[in-house]
Design a protein around this motif. Structure first.
Motif, PDB file in Angstrom:
ATOM      1  N   GLU A  26     -32.519  -3.413 -33.770  1.00  0.00           N
ATOM      2  CA  GLU A  26     -32.577  -2.430 -34.853  1.00  0.00           C
ATOM      3  C   GLU A  26     -31.188  -1.896 -35.170  1.00  0.00           C
ATOM      4  N   ALA A  27     -30.938  -1.657 -36.449  1.00  0.00           N
ATOM      5  CA  ALA A  27     -29.705  -1.000 -36.865  1.00  0.00           C
ATOM      6  C   ALA A  27     -29.768   0.459 -36.423  1.00  0.00           C
ATOM      7  N   ILE A  28     -28.646   1.008 -35.977  1.00  0.00           N
ATOM      8  CA  ILE A  28     -28.594   2.415 -35.589  1.00  0.00           C
ATOM      9  C   ILE A  28     -28.184   3.216 -36.817  1.00  0.00           C
ATOM     10  N   ALA A  29     -29.015   4.159 -37.183  1.00  0.00           N
ATOM     11  CA  ALA A  29     -28.763   4.963 -38.378  1.00  0.00           C
ATOM     12  C   ALA A  29     -27.657   5.979 -38.136  1.00  0.00           C
ATOM     13  N   LYS A  30     -26.884   6.237 -39.173  1.00  0.00           N
ATOM     14  CA  LYS A  30     -25.869   7.292 -39.145  1.00  0.00           C
ATOM     15  C   LYS A  30     -26.454   8.483 -39.903  1.00  0.00           C
ATOM     16  N   TRP A  31     -26.308   9.670 -39.316  1.00  0.00           N
ATOM     17  CA  TRP A  31     -26.879  10.875 -39.913  1.00  0.00           C
ATOM     18  C   TRP A  31     -25.769  11.886 -40.193  1.00  0.00           C
ATOM     19  N   SER A  32     -25.899  12.584 -41.290  1.00  0.00           N
ATOM     20  CA  SER A  32     -24.940  13.644 -41.623  1.00  0.00           C
ATOM     21  C   SER A  32     -25.310  14.896 -40.834  1.00  0.00           C
ATOM     22  N   GLN A  40     -25.700   2.807 -41.879  1.00  0.00           N
ATOM     23  CA  GLN A  40     -25.651   2.366 -40.484  1.00  0.00           C
ATOM     24  C   GLN A  40     -24.442   2.957 -39.778  1.00  0.00           C
ATOM     25  N   ASP A  41     -24.668   3.378 -38.533  1.00  0.00           N
ATOM     26  CA  ASP A  41     -23.583   3.940 -37.729  1.00  0.00           C
ATOM     27  C   ASP A  41     -22.599   2.831 -37.361  1.00  0.00           C
ATOM     28  N   LEU A  42     -21.339   3.209 -37.175  1.00  0.00           N
ATOM     29  CA  LEU A  42     -20.288   2.259 -36.837  1.00  0.00           C
ATOM     30  C   LEU A  42     -19.678   2.601 -35.484  1.00  0.00           C
ATOM     31  N   ASP A  43     -19.257   1.574 -34.772  1.00  0.00           N
ATOM     32  CA  ASP A  43     -18.573   1.740 -33.495  1.00  0.00           C
ATOM     33  C   ASP A  43     -17.204   2.377 -33.740  1.00  0.00           C
ATOM     34  N   LYS A  44     -16.871   3.396 -32.978  1.00  0.00           N
ATOM     35  CA  LYS A  44     -15.600   4.109 -33.176  1.00  0.00           C
ATOM     36  C   LYS A  44     -14.375   3.251 -32.848  1.00  0.00           C
ATOM     37  N   PRO A  49     -20.647  -2.486 -37.246  1.00  0.00           N
ATOM     38  CA  PRO A  49     -21.957  -1.826 -37.248  1.00  0.00           C
ATOM     39  C   PRO A  49     -22.570  -1.809 -35.849  1.00  0.00           C
ATOM     40  N   LEU A  50     -23.352  -0.753 -35.575  1.00  0.00           N
ATOM     41  CA  LEU A  50     -24.021  -0.622 -34.278  1.00  0.00           C
ATOM     42  C   LEU A  50     -25.486  -1.018 -34.387  1.00  0.00           C
ATOM     43  N   TRP A  51     -25.932  -1.770 -33.384  1.00  0.00           N
ATOM     44  CA  TRP A  51     -27.310  -2.238 -33.271  1.00  0.00           C
ATOM     45  C   TRP A  51     -27.830  -1.806 -31.914  1.00  0.00           C
ATOM     46  N   GLN A  52     -29.156  -1.754 -31.768  1.00  0.00           N
ATOM     47  CA  GLN A  52     -29.731  -1.428 -30.469  1.00  0.00           C
ATOM     48  C   GLN A  52     -30.933  -2.311 -30.183  1.00  0.00           C
ATOM     49  N   VAL A  53     -31.145  -2.540 -28.886  1.00  0.00           N
ATOM     50  CA  VAL A  53     -32.291  -3.326 -28.439  1.00  0.00           C
ATOM     51  C   VAL A  53     -32.859  -2.662 -27.188  1.00  0.00           C
ATOM     52  N   GLU A  68     -37.087   1.085 -18.537  1.00  0.00           N
ATOM     53  CA  GLU A  68     -36.718   0.685 -19.896  1.00  0.00           C
ATOM     54  C   GLU A  68     -35.477   1.445 -20.330  1.00  0.00           C
ATOM     55  N   VAL A  69     -34.514   0.717 -20.865  1.00  0.00           N
ATOM     56  CA  VAL A  69     -33.278   1.314 -21.364  1.00  0.00           C
ATOM     57  C   VAL A  69     -32.997   0.751 -22.756  1.00  0.00           C
ATOM     58  N   THR A  70     -32.063   1.362 -23.435  1.00  0.00           N
ATOM     59  CA  THR A  70     -31.607   0.858 -24.727  1.00  0.00           C
ATOM     60  C   THR A  70     -30.158   0.438 -24.577  1.00  0.00           C
ATOM     61  N   VAL A  71     -29.832  -0.744 -25.089  1.00  0.00           N
ATOM     62  CA  VAL A  71     -28.464  -1.235 -25.060  1.00  0.00           C
ATOM     63  C   VAL A  71     -27.972  -1.298 -26.500  1.00  0.00           C
ATOM     64  N   LYS A  72     -26.816  -0.707 -26.745  1.00  0.00           N
ATOM     65  CA  LYS A  72     -26.194  -0.737 -28.068  1.00  0.00           C
ATOM     66  C   LYS A  72     -25.174  -1.870 -28.113  1.00  0.00           C
ATOM     67  N   ILE A  73     -25.116  -2.535 -29.264  1.00  0.00           N
ATOM     68  CA  ILE A  73     -24.198  -3.648 -29.454  1.00  0.00           C
ATOM     69  C   ILE A  73     -23.438  -3.436 -30.751  1.00  0.00           C
ATOM     70  N   ALA A  74     -22.107  -3.492 -30.686  1.00  0.00           N
ATOM     71  CA  ALA A  74     -21.267  -3.419 -31.885  1.00  0.00           C
ATOM     72  C   ALA A  74     -21.030  -4.851 -32.357  1.00  0.00           C
ATOM     73  N   SER A  75     -21.504  -5.159 -33.566  1.00  0.00           N
ATOM     74  CA  SER A  75     -21.386  -6.526 -34.064  1.00  0.00           C
ATOM     75  C   SER A  75     -21.383  -6.530 -35.586  1.00  0.00           C
ATOM     76  N   ILE A  76     -20.547  -7.390 -36.167  1.00  0.00           N
ATOM     77  CA  ILE A  76     -20.492  -7.496 -37.625  1.00  0.00           C
ATOM     78  C   ILE A  76     -21.838  -7.931 -38.181  1.00  0.00           C
ATOM     79  N   SER A  77     -22.489  -8.881 -37.506  1.00  0.00           N
ATOM     80  CA  SER A  77     -23.804  -9.342 -37.952  1.00  0.00           C
ATOM     81  C   SER A  77     -24.862  -8.957 -36.925  1.00  0.00           C
ATOM     82  N   GLU A  78     -26.115  -8.926 -37.363  1.00  0.00           N
ATOM     83  CA  GLU A  78     -27.202  -8.532 -36.474  1.00  0.00           C
ATOM     84  C   GLU A  78     -27.333  -9.505 -35.310  1.00  0.00           C
ATOM     85  N   PRO A  79     -27.279  -8.999 -34.065  1.00  0.00           N
ATOM     86  CA  PRO A  79     -27.463  -9.875 -32.900  1.00  0.00           C
ATOM     87  C   PRO A  79     -28.846 -10.528 -32.948  1.00  0.00           C
TER      88      PRO A  79
END
Length: 132
Positions: A26-32, A40-44, A49-53, A68-79
């Protein structure tokens, strides 16, 4: 000097019995600040773009609530998820470039230390020897 990013850890150290992706990437949403979704949120560090699984830790000794854990992945395209295992919704995965960032989680009861996981890449786990 304080650590400025996640602490590198090998996949085998964090997931000694392996890991299984469940659900979808899933794409990680960026919130104001006022609660509006801003794409979509971006890796600093990388600007990608940031994704999570969601991941199930295969360690049978994992404490309740920590399996169960969530792993975030910074990737130009969806993993891409590897294929399901024998038609089950579990997908054996390995994460390259895994880092752990500890933080204090406030909530019910007293605060506790939690961990945020990030990875550079996700790929299919190699098949165990003898199962070819």
């Amino acid at each position: 000097m304080a650590i400025q990013s996640g602490i590198p850890v090998s996949f085998e150290t964090f997931f000694p019995r392996g890991a299984f992706a469940v659900g979808e990437v899933e794409a990680i949403a960026k919130w104001s600040d006022d609660g509006q979704r801003q794409g979509q949120d971006l890796d600093k560090l990388s600007g990608h773009p940031l994704w999570q699984v969601r991941v199930i830790d295969a360690d049978p000794d994992a404490k309740k609530g920590q399996g169960e854990v969530t792993v975030k992945i910074a990737s130009i395209s969806e993993p891409q998820l590897p294929p399901e295992l024998n038609g089950l919704p579990f997908r054996p995965v390995v994460f390259d470039g895994l880092t752990v960032t500890p933080y204090v989680k406030e909530g019910q009861g007293r605060p506790r230390v939690a961990y945020s996981l990030r990875a550079r890449d996700m790929k299919a786990a190699p098949k165990p020897r003898g199962n070819e």
